[in-house]
Design a protein around this motif. Structure first.
Motif, PDB file in Angstrom:
ATOM      1  N   GLN A  17       3.466  21.457  24.508  1.00  0.00           N
ATOM      2  CA  GLN A  17       3.642  22.866  24.869  1.00  0.00           C
ATOM      3  C   GLN A  17       2.290  23.536  25.076  1.00  0.00           C
ATOM      4  O   GLN A  17       1.315  23.201  24.412  1.00  0.00           O
ATOM      5  CB  GLN A  17       4.416  23.613  23.770  1.00  0.00           C
ATOM      6  CG  GLN A  17       5.829  23.131  23.534  1.00  0.00           C
ATOM      7  CD  GLN A  17       6.745  23.348  24.728  1.00  0.00           C
ATOM      8  OE1 GLN A  17       6.476  24.176  25.600  1.00  0.00           O
ATOM      9  NE2 GLN A  17       7.853  22.610  24.755  1.00  0.00           N
ATOM     10  N   GLY A  20       3.026  28.174  28.712  1.00  0.00           N
ATOM     11  CA  GLY A  20       4.161  28.273  29.618  1.00  0.00           C
ATOM     12  C   GLY A  20       3.764  28.513  31.060  1.00  0.00           C
ATOM     13  O   GLY A  20       2.596  28.481  31.438  1.00  0.00           O
ATOM     14  N   SER A  30      12.487  29.875  33.415  1.00  0.00           N
ATOM     15  CA  SER A  30      11.923  30.764  32.404  1.00  0.00           C
ATOM     16  C   SER A  30      10.485  30.394  32.103  1.00  0.00           C
ATOM     17  O   SER A  30      10.002  29.315  32.469  1.00  0.00           O
ATOM     18  CB  SER A  30      12.759  30.711  31.118  1.00  0.00           C
ATOM     19  OG  SER A  30      12.725  29.411  30.561  1.00  0.00           O
ATOM     20  N   GLY A  32       9.049  29.586  29.270  1.00  0.00           N
ATOM     21  CA  GLY A  32       8.892  28.436  28.393  1.00  0.00           C
ATOM     22  C   GLY A  32       7.622  28.549  27.561  1.00  0.00           C
ATOM     23  O   GLY A  32       7.145  29.627  27.248  1.00  0.00           O
ATOM     24  N   ASP A 134      10.054  21.750  29.145  1.00  0.00           N
ATOM     25  CA  ASP A 134      11.194  22.669  29.106  1.00  0.00           C
ATOM     26  C   ASP A 134      12.448  21.807  29.175  1.00  0.00           C
ATOM     27  O   ASP A 134      12.885  21.397  30.249  1.00  0.00           O
ATOM     28  CB  ASP A 134      11.130  23.647  30.279  1.00  0.00           C
ATOM     29  CG  ASP A 134      12.186  24.744  30.198  1.00  0.00           C
ATOM     30  OD1 ASP A 134      13.292  24.469  29.676  1.00  0.00           O
ATOM     31  OD2 ASP A 134      11.918  25.866  30.665  1.00  0.00           O
ATOM     32  N   VAL A 136      15.564  22.472  28.596  1.00  0.00           N
ATOM     33  CA  VAL A 136      16.725  23.093  29.235  1.00  0.00           C
ATOM     34  C   VAL A 136      16.645  22.933  30.752  1.00  0.00           C
ATOM     35  O   VAL A 136      17.640  22.647  31.424  1.00  0.00           O
ATOM     36  CB  VAL A 136      16.826  24.575  28.845  1.00  0.00           C
ATOM     37  CG1 VAL A 136      17.925  25.272  29.630  1.00  0.00           C
ATOM     38  CG2 VAL A 136      17.103  24.700  27.351  1.00  0.00           C
ATOM     39  N   ALA A 137      15.447  23.123  31.300  1.00  0.00           N
ATOM     40  CA  ALA A 137      15.256  23.022  32.751  1.00  0.00           C
ATOM     41  C   ALA A 137      15.056  21.582  33.218  1.00  0.00           C
ATOM     42  O   ALA A 137      14.969  21.323  34.420  1.00  0.00           O
ATOM     43  CB  ALA A 137      14.060  23.866  33.167  1.00  0.00           C
ATOM     44  N   ARG A 207      15.242  26.329  20.998  1.00  0.00           N
ATOM     45  CA  ARG A 207      14.211  27.018  21.766  1.00  0.00           C
ATOM     46  C   ARG A 207      14.795  27.989  22.800  1.00  0.00           C
ATOM     47  O   ARG A 207      14.067  28.778  23.380  1.00  0.00           O
ATOM     48  CB  ARG A 207      13.295  25.989  22.444  1.00  0.00           C
ATOM     49  CG  ARG A 207      12.292  25.347  21.479  1.00  0.00           C
ATOM     50  CD  ARG A 207      11.450  24.279  22.155  1.00  0.00           C
ATOM     51  NE  ARG A 207      10.955  24.675  23.453  1.00  0.00           N
ATOM     52  CZ  ARG A 207       9.859  25.403  23.637  1.00  0.00           C
ATOM     53  NH1 ARG A 207       9.137  25.819  22.606  1.00  0.00           N
ATOM     54  NH2 ARG A 207       9.465  25.718  24.859  1.00  0.00           N
ATOM     55  N   GLN A 208      16.097  27.942  23.028  1.00  0.00           N
ATOM     56  CA  GLN A 208      16.730  28.935  23.899  1.00  0.00           C
ATOM     57  C   GLN A 208      16.925  30.261  23.171  1.00  0.00           C
ATOM     58  O   GLN A 208      16.784  31.333  23.777  1.00  0.00           O
ATOM     59  CB  GLN A 208      18.090  28.436  24.386  1.00  0.00           C
ATOM     60  CG  GLN A 208      18.016  27.405  25.492  1.00  0.00           C
ATOM     61  CD  GLN A 208      19.406  27.079  26.001  1.00  0.00           C
ATOM     62  OE1 GLN A 208      20.126  26.272  25.412  1.00  0.00           O
ATOM     63  NE2 GLN A 208      19.793  27.703  27.096  1.00  0.00           N
ATOM     64  N   GLU A 251      12.869  29.242  26.070  1.00  0.00           N
ATOM     65  CA  GLU A 251      13.628  28.486  27.054  1.00  0.00           C
ATOM     66  C   GLU A 251      14.965  29.145  27.375  1.00  0.00           C
ATOM     67  O   GLU A 251      15.898  28.484  27.830  1.00  0.00           O
ATOM     68  CB  GLU A 251      13.844  27.047  26.574  1.00  0.00           C
ATOM     69  CG  GLU A 251      12.591  26.202  26.657  1.00  0.00           C
ATOM     70  CD  GLU A 251      12.805  24.750  26.244  1.00  0.00           C
ATOM     71  OE1 GLU A 251      13.969  24.324  26.099  1.00  0.00           O
ATOM     72  OE2 GLU A 251      11.801  24.041  26.052  1.00  0.00           O
ATOM     73  N   CYS A 252      15.057  30.463  27.184  1.00  0.00           N
ATOM     74  CA  CYS A 252      16.307  31.150  27.497  1.00  0.00           C
ATOM     75  C   CYS A 252      16.596  31.087  28.995  1.00  0.00           C
ATOM     76  O   CYS A 252      15.694  30.877  29.812  1.00  0.00           O
ATOM     77  CB  CYS A 252      16.251  32.608  27.034  1.00  0.00           C
ATOM     78  SG  CYS A 252      15.057  33.627  27.916  1.00  0.00           S
TER      79      CYS A 252
END
Length: 305
Positions: A17, A20, A30, A32, A134, A136-137, A207-208, A251-252
């Motif tokens: 990380q 972002g 997002s 991130g 990320d 989620v992505a 993390r979301q 990570e929303c």
């Protein structure tokens, strides 16, 4: 000779990380980056380098790590027991790790997200201007045992070990929020009850975002079924259809139709992200002008370290 960091053991979610990739919200991606951005900056300060370099984020548990050449390391964020051989390594310090030594990092004793920063940063290939994973992505993946990560050049190999007093943020407490475009959907009594309520961090979270547990009636917005989906950002407090609040994290998703009662000040978001399940949180509205006065730009906050 290039330097590397090898993962010998990895906790359930160890990821690379940095700060972002802002600027892609309109494209559905997002920002991130680190869940606790201050911890990333603290690691950079301990190593005498820029806060934008990539590090390892350790969610709840660390693992075992080795280096191919003498490498300065800094440990920040949620404290976790750490050892090199038979000696303990203090959190919020920097130290030299030598080839053949194994840095062992255990389970967080407070907070959620710990950070392992290295001099020169993790030098994996950037994507859209960032090395941040990320999940989620679908950008990058969590690290498994056997992963070998390239490291950048150490900006100051002769720098001695350093220590930094960390800002307390691992035991919950009062969180400042600002009203937003949808706050008015909640009547004054509901907003006042939200401020009076003592919440605890629920076990549901990543993390979301994190769910908040509480006693009492749900927090319902007027006309919430007619609200259209629109842009959402980390820090927004969304209410699900049954009136349960979620605080959104790096990570929303980028749009959402659930009503938002307000948004957490950037300075206080780590209080939520670092809250372990069961930790108490209280929320307090600030008028926008008061919030502006209280806000310290991130670059200035980092420089103050």
């Amino acid at each position: 000779m290039s330097r590397t960091l090898t993962v010998r053991r990895a906790g359930p979610q160890v990821t690379v990380q940095d700060l972002g990739r802002p600027g892609y919200l309109a494209r559905g991606l997002s920002r991130g980056g680190a869940a606790d951005r201050l911890a990333l900056a603290e690691g950079a300060v301990l190593l005498g380098q820029a806060p934008g370099l990539a590090a390892l984020e350790l969610a709840g548990f660390g693992g075992g790590f080795e280096v191919s050449a003498p490498t300065r390391i800094a440990l920040t964020g949620a404290p976790m027991p750490a050892t090199v051989g038979d000696r303990s390594v203090a959190w919020n310090t920097s130290f030299l790790l030598l080839p053949g030594e194994v840095l062992e990092i255990g389970t967080a004793t407070a907070g959620i997200y710990g950070y392992l920063s290295v001099a020169g940063g993790i030098d994996t290939p950037p994507l859209l201007g960032s090395r941040a994973v990320d999940l989620v992505a679908g950008v990058g993946e969590k690290l498994e045992a056997g992963a070998v990560l390239p490291l950048g050049a150490d900006p100051d190999p002769s720098c001695p070990p350093m220590r930094l007093d960390s800002e307390p943020r691992f035991a919950g407490g009062d969180v400042r929020i600002v009203p937003g475009a949808q706050t008015a959907f909640y009547d004054p009594e509901t907003r006042a009850r939200f401020e009076r309520t003592e919440f605890t961090r629920d076990t549901r979270g990543n993390r979301q975002g994190v769910q908040l547990a509480f006693d009492g009636a749900p927090f319902e917005a007027q006309g919430q079924r007619t609200i259209l989906s629109e842009v959402i950002v980390p820090g927004d407090i969304q209410m699900t259809g049954d009136g349960v609040p979620f605080v959104l994290l790096p990570e929303c998703q980028t749009t959402g139709g659930y009503p938002r009662i307000g948004s957490v000040l950037p300075e206080d978001l780590a209080l939520v992200a670092q809250a372990m399940p069961g930790v108490r949180l209280r929320f307090r509205f600030l008028p926008v002008e008061e919030a502006r006065a209280a806000h310290v730009p991130e670059a200035k906050r980092f420089a103050a370290l």
